[in-house]
Design an enzyme around this catalytic site. Structure first.
Site, PDB file in Angstrom:
ATOM      1  N   GLY A   1      28.803  27.423  45.949  1.00 59.26           N
ATOM      2  CA  GLY A   1      28.649  28.826  45.607  1.00 59.26           C
ATOM      3  C   GLY A   1      27.377  29.324  46.255  1.00 59.26           C
ATOM      4  O   GLY A   1      26.157  29.303  45.872  1.00 59.26           O
TER       5      GLY A   1
ATOM      6  N   ARG B   1      27.762  34.703  48.664  1.00 57.06           N
ATOM      7  CA  ARG B   1      27.350  36.017  49.636  1.00 57.06           C
ATOM      8  C   ARG B   1      28.335  37.117  49.252  1.00 57.06           C
ATOM      9  O   ARG B   1      28.314  38.313  49.374  1.00 57.06           O
ATOM     10  CB  ARG B   1      27.488  35.683  50.874  1.00 57.06           C
TER      11      ARG B   1
ATOM     12  N   ASP C   1      22.913  37.584  47.364  1.00 61.17           N
ATOM     13  CA  ASP C   1      22.806  38.932  47.806  1.00 61.17           C
ATOM     14  C   ASP C   1      23.770  39.811  48.420  1.00 61.17           C
ATOM     15  O   ASP C   1      23.138  40.562  49.045  1.00 61.17           O
ATOM     16  CB  ASP C   1      21.421  38.880  48.502  1.00 61.17           C
ATOM     17  N   GLY C   2      24.564  39.003  48.990  1.00 60.61           N
ATOM     18  CA  GLY C   2      25.748  39.823  49.837  1.00 60.61           C
ATOM     19  C   GLY C   2      25.240  39.926  51.111  1.00 60.61           C
ATOM     20  O   GLY C   2      25.582  41.160  51.942  1.00 60.61           O
TER      21      GLY C   2
ATOM     22  N   ASP D   1      38.132  25.705  49.262  1.00 59.83           N
ATOM     23  CA  ASP D   1      37.680  27.027  48.933  1.00 59.83           C
ATOM     24  C   ASP D   1      37.662  28.105  50.169  1.00 59.83           C
ATOM     25  O   ASP D   1      36.999  29.110  49.724  1.00 59.83           O
ATOM     26  CB  ASP D   1      36.315  26.836  48.239  1.00 59.83           C
ATOM     27  N   ASN D   2      37.895  27.521  51.158  1.00 57.05           N
ATOM     28  CA  ASN D   2      37.981  28.685  52.266  1.00 57.05           C
ATOM     29  C   ASN D   2      39.297  29.049  52.558  1.00 57.05           C
ATOM     30  O   ASN D   2      39.543  29.788  53.659  1.00 57.05           O
ATOM     31  CB  ASN D   2      37.465  27.854  53.667  1.00 57.05           C
TER      32      ASN D   2
ATOM     33  N   ASP E   1      36.923  33.703  55.674  1.00 55.64           N
ATOM     34  CA  ASP E   1      35.837  32.794  55.854  1.00 55.64           C
ATOM     35  C   ASP E   1      35.608  32.428  57.437  1.00 55.64           C
ATOM     36  O   ASP E   1      36.109  31.265  57.691  1.00 55.64           O
ATOM     37  CB  ASP E   1      35.927  31.578  54.905  1.00 55.64           C
TER      38      ASP E   1
END
Ligand SMILES: *[C@@H]1O[C@H](CO)[C@@H](O)[C@H](O)[C@H]1NC(C)=O
Ligand SMILES: *[C@@H]1O[C@H](CO)[C@@H](O)[C@H](O)[C@H]1NC(C)=O
Ligand SMILES: *[C@@H]1O[C@H](CO)[C@@H](O)[C@H](O)[C@H]1NC(C)=O
Ligand SMILES: *[C@@H]1O[C@H](CO)[C@@H](O)[C@H](O)[C@H]1NC(C)=O
Length: 379
Positions: free
Chosen positions: A175, A178, A191-192, A268-269, A278
């Site tokens: 994790g 983003r 925080d994106g 997870d991509n 991603d």
């Protein structure tokens, strides 16, 4: 599947930071995503309304531009479907932690500070998918929405808990988050934000992929500020096994047809929607080479371009393993049968795409040989 820890591998880097306002993650293939963005008259945002497929949205855009919203106040998103369907993290706040027994955590984006600049906009996404008039990008308000300073009406920003197999091994809690889901879009992180170079690469390549007809996530705009920031990388997140297997096979065949190497095909991509997500150390082959590896540190070539089809299958197998506890024995059997069909679907699509590239009409037995021969010859 557990993780929501902002920044496992955070490092300080570029002074230029950027925030990707990727409101729409998947417009090109799935109506569901596009429909998460509702006009204010349509509070509940029923995702499966057949009348409003992305095609319909697009043709409406082509036909009558005066229907585009010129005022951001009319634009709202809905999160009710997600929040009603999944339990929310009881803990509030943006900090590194293990998240248990839920899928989403509320997470307010940290606004970018300082003078903000609009670095890029996708007219196609903005008008064709979000139904917004390009004029809205001229407003201060747009910069604030897009840089996390202001929340869209109806938005409950969510961070997605996830985990996955990295380089072949279960990596447990992950994790870098983003991503924030603002309606139903994702951008994973505390925080994106991301550094400008990788975001510009992602922005440009995802647009290119879309116009190459490869299903992909997309961003509406890039906002740049000079505020120094902690660095990280990108993301996303009713499984219909048949669809996922089919679409994954199709997607990877399409990658191959345009010489696209994703670079880090960790589980997870990969998106359940079977769209390209991603964009990290991806690359396009300059000339045909099945061993092409865009990530210069991937010495073993696990994610070489020629390995992608196999990796797709590996990832689908891991998905099935993860889902197995909630499937009946019968469903597991069926899923295994479906999975066995992957290779065939991939080969069929690959064949079809390369035939089209070569302009081969009709069906000749020798077509496959010709394709294989030409690929071999161009090495
Ligand atoms: C476009 O939409 C506006 C408002 O809905 C309408 O008044 C106008 O007649 C439409 N134009 C065309 C060409 O359909
Ligand atoms: C498989 O996926 C492709 C691309 O997404 C789609 O066009 C096709 O209809 C799908 N086939 C089946 C049987 O679902
Ligand atoms: C791909 O997945 C891994 C986690 O499995 C992550 O560290 C990496 O940053 C992801 N994305 C890219 C573009 O490398
Ligand atoms: C590139 O590959 C190396 C070695 O497998 C890996 O450690 C690294 O995380 C990869 N790069 C990215 C951006 O994922």
């Amino acid at each position: 599947m557990l993780a929501h820890s902002a920044g496992t591998s955070v490092e300080m880097s570029s002074v230029h930071t950027v925030l990707v306002f990727a409101l729409v993650a998947a417009a090109s293939v799935t109506p569901v995503y596009a429909l998460e963005f509702c006009q204010s008259t349509d509070r509940d945002c029923h995702g499966h309304d057949k009348k409003t497929s992305p095609d319909a949205i697009r043709s409406r855009w082509n036909v009558n531009a005066s229907n585009l919203m010129q005022d951001l106040d009319q634009f709202s998103v809905s999160c009710t479907k997600l929040i009603d369907a999944f339990p929310l993290d009881k803990v509030d706040g943006n900090f590194v932690r293990t998240v248990k027994n839920c899928i989403f955590s509320k997470s307010i984006p940290t606004p970018l500070k300082g003078p903000l600049r609009l670095a890029a906009v996708s007219k196609d996404v903005l008008e064709g998918i979000l139904n917004l008039d390009m004029a809205v990008t001229q407003s201060e308000e747009f910069l604030h929405y897009a840089s996390g300073g202001k929340l869209l009406p109806g938005s409950v920003p969510l961070a997605h808990r996830y985990g996955g197999h990295q380089f072949g091994y279960w990596a447990g809690q992950l994790g870098d988050g983003r991503a924030h889901s603002l309606g139903r879009y994702t951008d994973r992180s505390g925080d994106g934000r991301a550094v400008i170079r990788s975001s510009v690469r992602e922005f440009l390549c995802s647009e290119a992929m879309h116009f190459l007809h490869v299903p992909t996530s997309r961003a509406a705009s890039l906002i740049v500020s000079d505020e120094p920031v902690m660095r990280d990388q990108f993301y996303n997140g009713n499984v219909n096994t048949e669809r996922v297997v089919n679409d994954t096979a199709h997607l990877i065949a399409q990658w191959m047809s345009v010489g696209f190497a994703h670079g880090v095909c960790n589980t997870d991509n990969f998106s359940l929607l079977s769209i390209t997500i991603d964009y990290g150390p991806f690359g396009f082959m300059e000339s045909y080479n099945p061993d092409f590896v865009p990530n210069t540190s991937d010495d073993e070539g696990r994610y070489s371009i020629g390995a992608q089809a196999d990796i797709g299958l590996f990832n689908l197998e891991k998905l099935l393993t993860a889902l197995s506890p909630v499937l009946t024995k019968k469903q597991q059997k069926e899923a295994n049968v479906i999975l066995k069909g992957y290779v065939h679907i991939y080969q069929m699509r690959f064949h079809q795409l390369f035939k089209a590239k070569l302009g081969l009409l009709g069906d000749e037995e020798a077509d496959s040989y010709l394709i294989a021969f030409l690929l071999k010859a161009s090495q």
